[in-house]
Scaffold this motif. Structure first.
Motif, short mmCIF file in Angstrom:
data_model
loop_
_atom_site.label_atom_id
_atom_site.label_comp_id
_atom_site.label_asym_id
_atom_site.label_seq_id
_atom_site.Cartn_x
_atom_site.Cartn_y
_atom_site.Cartn_z
N PRO A 13 0.78 -1.23 0.00
CA PRO A 13 0.00 0.00 0.00
C PRO A 13 0.82 1.30 0.00
CG PRO A 13 -0.02 -0.99 2.17
CD PRO A 13 0.70 -1.94 1.27
N ILE A 14 2.11 1.22 0.26
CA ILE A 14 2.92 2.45 0.28
C ILE A 14 3.30 2.77 -1.16
CG2 ILE A 14 5.01 3.56 1.13
CD1 ILE A 14 4.80 1.67 3.58
N LYS A 15 2.63 3.77 -1.72
CA LYS A 15 2.76 4.09 -3.15
C LYS A 15 3.76 5.20 -3.43
CE LYS A 15 -0.53 1.17 -4.00
NZ LYS A 15 -0.20 -0.15 -4.51
N ALA A 32 -1.70 9.02 -6.55
CA ALA A 32 -0.94 7.89 -6.02
C ALA A 32 -1.77 6.98 -5.13
CB ALA A 32 0.29 8.38 -5.26
N VAL A 33 -2.79 7.53 -4.48
CA VAL A 33 -3.59 6.72 -3.54
C VAL A 33 -4.91 6.25 -4.14
CG1 VAL A 33 -2.51 7.69 -1.49
CG2 VAL A 33 -4.62 8.72 -2.38
N ALA A 81 0.23 -1.06 9.20
CA ALA A 81 0.02 -2.21 10.09
C ALA A 81 -1.19 -2.02 11.00
CB ALA A 81 1.27 -2.45 10.93
N GLU A 82 -1.53 -0.77 11.29
CA GLU A 82 -2.60 -0.47 12.24
C GLU A 82 -3.98 -0.29 11.60
OE1 GLU A 82 -3.47 2.91 15.67
OE2 GLU A 82 -1.41 2.51 15.04
N TYR A 83 -4.01 0.07 10.32
CA TYR A 83 -5.27 0.36 9.62
C TYR A 83 -5.36 -0.45 8.33
CZ TYR A 83 -5.42 4.36 12.78
OH TYR A 83 -5.44 5.14 13.90
N PRO A 84 -6.57 -0.65 7.80
CA PRO A 84 -6.73 -1.38 6.53
C PRO A 84 -6.42 -0.48 5.33
CG PRO A 84 -8.88 -0.77 7.33
CD PRO A 84 -7.89 -0.33 8.39
N VAL A 85 -5.21 -0.02 5.24
CA VAL A 85 -4.80 0.93 4.21
C VAL A 85 -4.68 0.22 2.87
CG1 VAL A 85 -2.92 2.44 3.45
CG2 VAL A 85 -3.60 2.40 5.87
N ARG A 86 -5.35 0.78 1.87
CA ARG A 86 -5.24 0.28 0.50
C ARG A 86 -4.11 1.01 -0.23
NH1 ARG A 86 -7.05 -4.26 -0.69
NH2 ARG A 86 -6.95 -3.54 -2.83
N ALA A 87 -3.93 2.30 0.08
CA ALA A 87 -2.87 3.09 -0.57
C ALA A 87 -2.50 4.26 0.34
CB ALA A 87 -3.33 3.59 -1.93
N LEU A 88 -1.21 4.59 0.36
CA LEU A 88 -0.68 5.66 1.21
C LEU A 88 0.39 6.41 0.45
CD1 LEU A 88 0.43 5.33 4.90
CD2 LEU A 88 2.04 6.15 3.19
N ALA A 89 0.42 7.73 0.63
CA ALA A 89 1.45 8.56 0.01
C ALA A 89 1.78 9.72 0.94
CB ALA A 89 0.97 9.10 -1.34
N VAL A 106 0.02 14.56 2.50
CA VAL A 106 -0.13 13.13 2.79
C VAL A 106 -1.54 12.71 2.43
CG1 VAL A 106 1.58 13.20 4.65
CG2 VAL A 106 -0.84 13.38 5.21
N ALA A 107 -1.70 11.44 2.06
CA ALA A 107 -3.03 10.91 1.73
C ALA A 107 -3.07 9.42 2.03
CB ALA A 107 -3.37 11.16 0.27
N VAL A 108 -4.26 8.97 2.40
CA VAL A 108 -4.48 7.56 2.70
C VAL A 108 -5.84 7.15 2.13
CG1 VAL A 108 -4.76 5.85 4.53
CG2 VAL A 108 -3.13 7.71 4.82
N SER A 109 -5.89 6.00 1.48
CA SER A 109 -7.15 5.42 1.02
C SER A 109 -7.40 4.13 1.78
CB SER A 109 -7.09 5.12 -0.47
OG SER A 109 -7.04 6.31 -1.22
N CYS A 110 -8.65 3.97 2.23
CA CYS A 110 -9.08 2.79 2.98
C CYS A 110 -10.47 2.38 2.48
CB CYS A 110 -9.17 3.11 4.48
SG CYS A 110 -7.60 3.45 5.28
N PRO A 111 -10.93 1.19 2.86
CA PRO A 111 -12.26 0.77 2.44
C PRO A 111 -13.37 1.74 2.89
CG PRO A 111 -11.04 -1.13 3.20
CD PRO A 111 -10.21 0.09 3.52
N HIS A 112 -13.22 2.37 4.06
CA HIS A 112 -14.26 3.23 4.61
C HIS A 112 -13.69 4.58 5.04
CE1 HIS A 112 -16.88 -0.25 4.59
NE2 HIS A 112 -15.90 -0.93 5.16
#
Length: 150
Positions: A13-15, A32-33, A81-89, A106-112
């Protein structure tokens, strides 16, 4: 228990992670995310403001330790490791900046959405406190100040 693969953290997930001397792009980080399994994307943009602690800021400079990108990766891996991250930048600027310039994106994509908000906040807060990036502020009255990590 989430049975759908889209509910789980992505394989890698680290893009995008970078420390740059050039202008930052919100669009680059947002692209990127992008992830089809994500229902929520949270983005934070830190800009240079014109004041701090009651004093007018004219300009500032960021500098970093050579280990800063490795520390940024360590922080990102903790968030993953702590969150259901699909993509992170995450990208941070170094060098001389002016009021209004982007300092960090910074940005993070998750299911919810809730997970995305929480993961993004954790990412920026931990980057600010743990990555060895220092800010040198120059005030209108001629004084200067160094501020610890970010």
């Amino acid at each position: 228990m989430n049975d759908h693969p889209g509910e789980q953290a992505a394989q890698d997930p680290i893009k995008l992670l970078a420390i740059r001397e050039t202008a930052l792009s919100v669009d680059e980080v947002f692209r990127a995310v992008g992830d089809d399994a994500s229902g929520g994307t949270a983005l934070f943009v830190g800009t240079v403001r014109n004041h701090d602690g009651g004093a007018d800021v004219d300009a500032l400079g960021y500098s970093c330790h050579p280990s800063a990108e490795a520390e940024m990766r360590r922080v990102a891996e903790k968030v993953v490791a702590e969150y259901p991250v699909r993509a992170l930048a995450a990208v941070h600027r170094v060098g001389d900046l002016r009021v209004g310039d982007l300092a960090v994106v910074v940005a993070v994509s998750c299911p919810h959405r809730g997970e995305a908000f929480e993961a993004c906040r954790k990412l920026i807060d931990d980057l600010k406190h743990e990555v060895p990036i220092w800010k040198h502020q120059k005030f209108s009255d001629g004084t200067e100040e160094w501020v610890g990590a970010c």
